[in-house]
Write a protein that holds these residues in place. Structure first.
Motif: not given
Ligand code: GDP
Length: 573
Positions: A395, A398-399, A519-520, A523
């Motif tokens: 997380c 990716k973010e 996955d993901p 959010r």
């Protein structure tokens, strides 16, 4: 080079002729070389400079000068001289006025020493972009008057308790009450207390709280000149026996037809002086009728409501027509309910404030960005688990909340503009923190950023009744709320409290299934509001089931729990 000689030379601008020509010399006073006269002054100046440089360490929040601004206009303000680091390493001071009353949310005039956090919080938080509505402020001030008028140690309180002892309701009691029972983990307690307060506000009831094992050690009094602590001699005190089966519960009384919720039924004479509202996650269909308009009409006639819940039930209050208009006026921005009520109600006691401020100043204040990561693992053993670590990193990377690491072990030459990030992790377990801290120690980041990783405690397991354990939990929720960006765990009220107080929309990590990182992995949430985990799905008018997450635009299902409900600002849709 002889530094003393240079200093002497520099500090003696006045030559002998100057001295001889000044008045002191003419009147026979002792002639003193300027260097001897100025040396103590220089030393003093040097010491002062050193002090200033040391205090400059608190770059993002240096409180080296803090004073209250006088005058009527500045009644609620602190003036903070903030020392900002500049690129060439020098520092510049700028004066920032901080509104310690948070746009009028807090009442002025509390004794500051007895609860330092109340007015100092503003020094640690970024200013909220969400202003409380003028109507909310008006209602809060009115509510404070009510708490003062009807709270403990008043004649009206004594009268209401006498009437409670008599066992019967009366037509129009001057003071009506909600008694909140202390129950469940700390995050749950904070959320249910905020919900109970909103309900008290909507129904003009005084809010009193059962102090449980430690409520008074954790939170300051929120109402001026009145205590919210339920007196110890309150006649109803068998709170432990209040559960789904309690005969005093509204739901059970309805089911057994002891009281009626039909529009013309249920005469006042037959109503009891108090009912127990069982709004716990295991509540039954009759208990859930609390969220119906007709039942609210009955409850209005009962002076004492004793409420137990482990849920943030605010979203369902928005679905009761009786309160619709009032809630709209109180919260034109629908997703700010907990943000405002939380900042109004929950002020850490001085002991907890010490835990918060010492930690903040020691580890977080200097960083240019603060990233909070709240790790809560449900249903499994103590961990640490590889799939949870994978999820946290998945997380954050990716973010782009944290930088990736370079495969190389050698250090890279960092540029003078390198950014520093402090990562505040909270978890019952220290394993995730250790892994991530080591990762950033053993490898350089690809961006050259400096990542420091901290975790205040690792208590291993939940110890709800223990005082210091809960103080640390409260301090950690609060510290997380001071983050610039936040990552939280699904289903956790601990994380909801942090996001709401901080006014942050976190990246929420979905709940792992089958010990696999989802996955993901996470959010961004729609709103900073907490999720109501156990809402009713009932249409009170039609008397049948309904999807309560699809009735109005501002009450939606939660990101982390498909059946939960949360408030969102409808304009975002
Ligand atoms: P939830 O169970 O995640 O919804 O949060 P609660 O706060 O209601 O209950 C969890 C309790 O476990 C907390 O109140 C703490 O007592 C403890 N706990 C869970 N996570 C942490 C943590 O990261 N730090 C500390 N100090 N305690 C925690």
């Amino acid at each position: 080079m002889d530094m003393k000689r240079i200093r002497r030379h520099q500090s003696s601008p006045a030559g002998p002729s100057d001295l001889e020509s000044n008045g002191a010399s003419r009147h026979g006073a002792e002639k003193r070389p300027a260097s001897r006269f100025l040396r103590p002054v220089m030393i003093l100046l040097a010491c002062l400079m050193l002090l200033l440089v040391a205090s400059g360490a608190f770059r993002s929040l240096s409180l080296d000068r803090l004073r209250r601004v006088g005058g009527v206009q500045g009644m609620g303000e602190f003036e903070v001289i903030a020392r900002q680091g500049s690129e060439n390493g020098s520092s510049a001071s700028s004066s920032i006025r901080k509104d310690k009353l948070l746009g009028g949310l807090l009442a002025a005039g509390f004794d500051e020493e007895s609860c330092l956090s109340r007015y100092q919080a503003v020094l640690y938080r970024k200013e909220s972009p969400h202003l409380p509505s003028p109507y909310l402020l008006e209602r809060l001030r009115k509510h404070e008057v009510l708490q003062r008028k009807c709270g403990p140690n008043t004649e009206l309180y004594n009268k209401a308790v006498e009437q409670l002892k008599s066992g019967q309701s009366i037509e129009t009691a001057e003071c009506n009450y909600v008694v909140w029972i202390s129950y469940s983990g700390l995050g749950n307690r904070v959320l249910t207390l905020a919900s109970a307060f909103l309900y008290a506000l909507l129904t003009n009831r005084v809010l009193l709280i059962d102090r449980g094992a430690d409520m008074a050690d954790l939170f300051c009094e929120p109402f001026p000149e009145s205590s919210w602590l339920l007196p110890l001699d309150f006649p109803v005190n068998q709170f432990n026996s209040f559960d789904i089966k309690a005969p005093q519960s509204y739901g059970n009384m309805l089911e057994k037809k002891v009281i009626s919720n039909s529009v013309d039924g249920g005469s006042t004479g037959s109503l009891p002086a108090y009912v127990y509202l069982h709004l716990d996650h295991d509540y039954g269909d009759f208990d859930k009728l609390f969220f119906c308009e007709d039942d609210q009409r009955v409850l209005q006639k009962i002076p004492w409501l004793v409420l137990k819940s482990d849920n943030y039930f605010v979203p369902s209050l928005f679905l009761i027509p009786t309160y619709e208009e009032e809630l709209h006026q109180l919260f034109p921005e629908k997703d700010t309910v907990f943000h405002h009520l939380g900042r109004y109600l929950f002020h850490p006691t001085n002991t907890v404030w010490g835990l918060i401020t010492r930690y903040y100043q020691s580890y977080l204040a200097k960083a240019e960005e603060k990233v909070g990561i709240q790790v809560r693992v449900f249903d499994t053993g103590p961990g640490p688990f590889q799939h949870v670590l994978d999820q946290i990193l998945g997380c954050s990377l990716k973010e782009k909340l944290l930088p990736d690491i370079s495969a190389a072990h050698e250090s890279v030459v960092s540029s003078p503009t390198v950014r520093s990030k402090a990562v505040l992790m909270t978890s019952l377990n220290s394993g995730y923190y250790e892994k991530i801290r080591n990762m950033y120690w053993e490898h350089p980041t690809v961006t050259g950023e400096i990542i420091s990783v901290y975790q205040p405690s690792h208590e291993e397991y939940q110890q709800t009744g223990k005082q210091m354990h809960n103080m640390k939990a409260w301090a950690e929720m609060y510290l997380l709320s001071l983050s610039d960006v936040l990552v939280t765990s699904a289903w956790s009220t601990f994380g909801y409290v942090a996001q709401g107080l901080g006014g942050l929309k976190p990246w929420i990590m979905f709940k792992p299934e089958n010990e696999t990182a989802p996955d993901p992995p996470c959010r961004r949430v729609m709103s900073m509001e907490p999720c109501f985990h156990a809402p009713p799905f009932y249409d009170c008018k039609a008397k049948r089931g309904v999807d309560t997450g699809a009735l109005v635009p501002h009450v939606k299902h939660c990101e982390d729990m498909s059946w939960g409900l949360k408030l969102v600002d409808q304009d975002e849709w």
